[in-house]
Design a protein around this motif. Structure first.
Motif, mmCIF file in Angstrom:
data_model
loop_
_atom_site.group_PDB
_atom_site.id
_atom_site.type_symbol
_atom_site.label_atom_id
_atom_site.label_comp_id
_atom_site.label_asym_id
_atom_site.label_seq_id
_atom_site.Cartn_x
_atom_site.Cartn_y
_atom_site.Cartn_z
ATOM 1 N N ALA A 243 9.704 30.516 -15.752
ATOM 2 C CA ALA A 243 9.700 29.425 -14.782
ATOM 3 C C ALA A 243 9.970 28.096 -15.480
ATOM 4 C CB ALA A 243 8.374 29.387 -14.031
ATOM 5 N N ASN A 244 9.973 27.024 -14.702
ATOM 6 C CA ASN A 244 10.346 25.701 -15.202
ATOM 7 C C ASN A 244 9.146 24.758 -15.131
ATOM 8 O OD1 ASN A 244 11.782 23.454 -16.011
ATOM 9 N ND2 ASN A 244 12.595 23.048 -13.961
ATOM 10 N N PRO A 245 8.566 24.351 -16.288
ATOM 11 C CA PRO A 245 7.419 23.435 -16.251
ATOM 12 C C PRO A 245 7.846 22.033 -15.816
ATOM 13 C CG PRO A 245 8.076 23.856 -18.514
ATOM 14 C CD PRO A 245 8.918 24.743 -17.661
ATOM 15 N N ILE A 246 7.177 21.498 -14.813
ATOM 16 C CA ILE A 246 7.452 20.143 -14.328
ATOM 17 C C ILE A 246 6.288 19.253 -14.753
ATOM 18 C CG2 ILE A 246 7.903 18.705 -12.325
ATOM 19 C CD1 ILE A 246 10.088 20.794 -12.869
ATOM 20 N N ALA A 247 6.564 18.322 -15.663
ATOM 21 C CA ALA A 247 5.527 17.449 -16.196
ATOM 22 C C ALA A 247 5.237 16.313 -15.227
ATOM 23 C CB ALA A 247 5.972 16.894 -17.546
ATOM 24 N N VAL A 248 4.004 16.286 -14.704
ATOM 25 C CA VAL A 248 3.591 15.289 -13.715
ATOM 26 C C VAL A 248 2.668 14.273 -14.396
ATOM 27 C CG1 VAL A 248 2.386 14.907 -11.537
ATOM 28 C CG2 VAL A 248 3.751 17.002 -11.876
ATOM 29 N N PRO A 249 2.977 12.987 -14.309
ATOM 30 C CA PRO A 249 2.141 11.983 -14.980
ATOM 31 C C PRO A 249 0.690 12.022 -14.501
ATOM 32 C CG PRO A 249 4.196 11.023 -14.190
ATOM 33 C CD PRO A 249 4.116 12.394 -13.594
ATOM 34 N N VAL A 250 -0.190 11.617 -15.401
ATOM 35 C CA VAL A 250 -1.614 11.518 -15.104
ATOM 36 C C VAL A 250 -1.994 10.049 -15.056
ATOM 37 C CG1 VAL A 250 -3.937 11.985 -15.998
ATOM 38 C CG2 VAL A 250 -2.151 13.736 -16.175
ATOM 39 N N ASP A 251 -2.685 9.633 -13.989
ATOM 40 C CA ASP A 251 -3.171 8.252 -13.909
ATOM 41 C C ASP A 251 -4.686 8.253 -14.049
ATOM 42 O OD1 ASP A 251 -4.196 9.020 -11.428
ATOM 43 O OD2 ASP A 251 -2.521 8.145 -10.306
ATOM 44 N N ASP A 252 -5.344 7.141 -13.694
ATOM 45 C CA ASP A 252 -6.786 7.052 -13.904
ATOM 46 C C ASP A 252 -7.584 7.936 -12.963
ATOM 47 O OD1 ASP A 252 -6.293 5.677 -11.576
ATOM 48 O OD2 ASP A 252 -7.309 3.827 -12.188
ATOM 49 N N GLN A 253 -6.919 8.589 -11.996
ATOM 50 C CA GLN A 253 -7.584 9.552 -11.123
ATOM 51 C C GLN A 253 -7.148 10.985 -11.415
ATOM 52 O OE1 GLN A 253 -7.980 8.592 -6.901
ATOM 53 N NE2 GLN A 253 -7.129 6.561 -7.313
ATOM 54 N N GLY A 254 -6.347 11.155 -12.468
ATOM 55 C CA GLY A 254 -5.880 12.484 -12.824
ATOM 56 C C GLY A 254 -4.457 12.746 -12.360
ATOM 57 N N PHE A 255 -4.188 13.969 -11.974
ATOM 58 C CA PHE A 255 -2.867 14.428 -11.540
ATOM 59 C C PHE A 255 -2.321 13.540 -10.423
ATOM 60 C CE2 PHE A 255 -0.326 17.222 -8.761
ATOM 61 C CZ PHE A 255 0.535 17.828 -9.677
ATOM 62 N N ASN A 256 -1.104 13.010 -10.629
ATOM 63 C CA ASN A 256 -0.501 12.079 -9.682
ATOM 64 C C ASN A 256 0.282 12.876 -8.632
ATOM 65 O OD1 ASN A 256 1.209 10.197 -8.345
ATOM 66 N ND2 ASN A 256 1.019 8.788 -10.086
ATOM 67 N N LEU A 257 -0.315 13.079 -7.484
ATOM 68 C CA LEU A 257 0.276 13.939 -6.458
ATOM 69 C C LEU A 257 1.589 13.363 -5.925
ATOM 70 C CD1 LEU A 257 0.113 16.431 -4.679
ATOM 71 C CD2 LEU A 257 -1.302 15.116 -3.079
ATOM 72 N N GLU A 258 1.653 12.059 -5.730
ATOM 73 C CA GLU A 258 2.883 11.462 -5.197
ATOM 74 C C GLU A 258 4.055 11.669 -6.158
ATOM 75 O OE1 GLU A 258 3.253 10.348 -2.126
ATOM 76 O OE2 GLU A 258 1.191 11.067 -1.904
ATOM 77 N N ALA A 259 3.782 11.537 -7.442
ATOM 78 C CA ALA A 259 4.832 11.797 -8.427
ATOM 79 C C ALA A 259 5.253 13.257 -8.395
ATOM 80 C CB ALA A 259 4.343 11.413 -9.823
ATOM 81 N N ALA A 260 4.293 14.152 -8.204
ATOM 82 C CA ALA A 260 4.599 15.583 -8.145
ATOM 83 C C ALA A 260 5.511 15.900 -6.970
ATOM 84 C CB ALA A 260 3.303 16.382 -8.046
ATOM 85 N N LYS A 261 5.228 15.290 -5.822
ATOM 86 C CA LYS A 261 6.062 15.536 -4.642
ATOM 87 C C LYS A 261 7.490 15.071 -4.874
ATOM 88 C CE LYS A 261 2.310 15.022 -1.245
ATOM 89 N NZ LYS A 261 1.794 14.164 -0.143
ATOM 90 N N SER A 262 7.636 13.984 -5.592
ATOM 91 C CA SER A 262 8.965 13.452 -5.864
ATOM 92 C C SER A 262 9.713 14.297 -6.886
ATOM 93 C CB SER A 262 8.846 12.007 -6.363
ATOM 94 O OG SER A 262 10.099 11.497 -6.751
ATOM 95 N N LEU A 263 8.998 14.775 -7.926
ATOM 96 C CA LEU A 263 9.627 15.522 -9.004
ATOM 97 C C LEU A 263 10.033 16.932 -8.581
ATOM 98 C CD1 LEU A 263 7.286 14.415 -11.914
ATOM 99 C CD2 LEU A 263 9.738 13.971 -11.789
ATOM 100 N N ALA A 264 9.204 17.572 -7.773
ATOM 101 C CA ALA A 264 9.480 18.966 -7.391
ATOM 102 C C ALA A 264 8.915 19.226 -5.994
ATOM 103 C CB ALA A 264 8.870 19.927 -8.406
ATOM 104 N N PRO A 265 9.612 18.781 -4.966
ATOM 105 C CA PRO A 265 9.082 18.913 -3.602
ATOM 106 C C PRO A 265 8.892 20.364 -3.153
ATOM 107 C CG PRO A 265 11.377 18.158 -3.584
ATOM 108 C CD PRO A 265 10.920 18.071 -4.994
#
Length: 494
Positions: A236-258
């Motif tokens: 599979a393909n690992p998609i690196a999602v940035p971490v902010d001060d609350q942890g896993f950034n869901l909005e970034a995840a939706k944009s990177l790999a909807p």
């Protein structure tokens, strides 16, 4: 004393040549190729003749020839041994002309294997002072653990000796389900718990269950390298999602790999940066997972050690739609050599994961699991965790004080509410990987934070474990680190 068993030795009786000559050549080749090493005692001629189905005279003739040529030596009253006087240049292990150079070979590997090919020798990161994730071992109640192991080995249940349920010993699954309910608010029945050989195996099974070749799998950036490796191993393909001060950034995840269907998270204590995911973010992720058949792997690797307030509930405990697969391990709360991890899966996926687990190795060791079940149910694990939580909090404070006093010109560090390591942010001109390399030479096993990033944006910091390093050693060890940092800073200025 080494004994040769010669299980690979056989005689071809259809060969027209003398049998003793055939035996002589085979034994000589085994000796020259170092299969039978110098100083090894050979079986008696009578026993070897019986094993090979030949006459004793055949073996005696072969042995006599080998002794005459210096390959064997007889020791009075002790038997026959491979000679220790054979010149090194005759031995196969020192003959480079007959063996291909492994580095010269060009082997076509799978894409997954090529991506995992190490760039150098494996490094023992989990040994030595400041190793992240290394627990205190000297204060583990080994007397209790030994008593429980001895109890179950003295009179083991017959079922434990001939197998074990695929999901692990029933007693351990029951003990874990109760323990997780009380400490992590995990909502499960014992049959939803699958006992495995560490958390890495659990991560591997979850990704294998959901990943098709080329599928995007979401992971934290920075994050645990074992998750990335399991994603790659699955094709599979690992998609690196940035971490902010609350942890896993869901909005970034939706944009990177909807279209991603699986996210791998550590919400209670993000590894390695350390933030705890807010309740709002947790609810948003559960809502996201409830849409379009998505799932979440929750890696709860060391959340038992929380120093501010009570441990937070697991993400799995908030899940009302059976979208979270919960991964835990005994490595941080006991010791990694035990090799026990566990996976809590939704009820309708139990059969699937039992089949996947069976495909790997069938079942786990039963007797050790029986002892662990009692260790948990009798309260010894909870007692040990409470004791270590107090100790680790003290060690964290001592380490922070020493770092600020001796290394304050080079780094900044804050307290962590949870876990077994600190993040010390370096001045921009001091490269964390350079510090890690120099520290390893000095016996300090801290890690460079930048090595845990997949994306281009990397923070420059050190991951410094405090749990397994005695507080009395910290002043000396931090002084050593200060000298390393001073050397790096001076080098950058020249």
């Amino acid at each position: 004393m080494k004994h040769a068993y010669l299980a690979n030795l056989s005689i071809d009786k259809s060969d027209p040549g003398p049998l003793h000559r055939q035996l002589f050549l085979k034994l000589r080749d085994n000796i020259l190729q170092n299969v039978i090493k110098a100083g090894t005692r050979l079986p008696s001629t009578r026993l070897l003749a019986e094993d090979l189905g030949v006459s004793r005279n055949t073996v005696l003739s072969a042995f006599d020839q080998l002794m005459a040529e210096g390959y064997l030596e007889a020791r009075v009253g002790a038997g026959t041994y491979v000679s220790t006087q054979i010149p090194d240049e005759l031995l196969g292990t020192n003959s480079s002309s007959e063996k291909p150079n492994p580095k010269a070979r060009k082997i076509k590997l799978s894409r997954q294997a090529e991506a995992l090919r190490p760039t150098g020798p494996a490094k023992p990161y989990h040994q030595g002072p400041f190793s992240p994730g290394r627990p205190e071992l000297d204060q583990f109640p080994f007397e209790i653990w030994a008593r429980l192991l001895a109890k179950h080995w003295r009179k083991p249940e017959p079922d434990y000796l001939s197998g074990n349920p695929v999901g692990g010993a029933t007693a351990l699954r029951e003990a874990l389900a109760e323990h997780l309910a009380q400490t992590r608010a995990v909502n499960c029945e014992p049959d939803q718990v699958i006992v495995l050989s560490g958390s890495q195996q659990a991560i591997h099974l979850v990704i294998k269950a959901f990943a098709e070749t080329g599928d995007p799998i979401l992971m934290e950036d920075p994050g645990f390298p074992g998750i990335r490796n399991s994603i790659i191993a699955a094709g599979a393909n690992p998609i690196a999602v940035p971490v902010d001060d609350q942890g896993f950034n869901l909005e970034a995840a939706k944009s990177l790999a909807p279209k991603a269907r699986l996210a791998c998270l550590s919400p209670s204590h993000q590894y390695p940066l350390g933030p705890t995911m807010s309740l709002q973010r947790r609810l948003e992720i559960l809502h996201w997972a409830g849409e379009n058949d998505r799932f979440v792997l929750e890696d709860d690797y060391d959340s038992e050690y929380r120093y501010s307030g009570r441990p937070l509930s697991s993400l799995q405990g908030l899940d009302t739609e059976d979208r979270v697969l919960y991964v835990g391990s005994m490595s941080k709360v006991m010791f990694s050599g035990l090799r026990v991890g566990y996976l809590v899966v939704p009820k309708d996926l139990v059969d699937v994961f039992l089949a996947l687990r069976r495909d790997i190795d069938g079942h786990s060791p039963a007797v050790a699991e029986a002892a662990l079940a009692e260790f948990i149910s009798e309260g010894h694990l909870a007692t040990h965790i409470r004791k270590m939580r107090i100790l680790y909090e003290k060690r964290q404070k001592v380490l922070i004080s020493e770092l600020r006093a001796k290394c304050g010109d080079f780094l900044s560090v804050d307290e962590q509410e949870c876990g077994m390591h600190l993040i010390a942010f370096l001045r921009p001109e001091i490269e964390d990987k350079k510090v890690e390399a120099l520290a390893r030479d000095q016996g300090l096993m801290l890690r460079a934070l930048s090595a845990f990033y997949e994306g281009p944006e990397k923070k420059n910091a050190l991951i410094i474990g405090f749990a397994g390093t005695h507080e009395k050693q910290m002043p000396r060890l931090v002084g050593r680190l200060a000298q390393i940092l001073e050397t790096c800073a001076a080098h950058m200025q020249t």
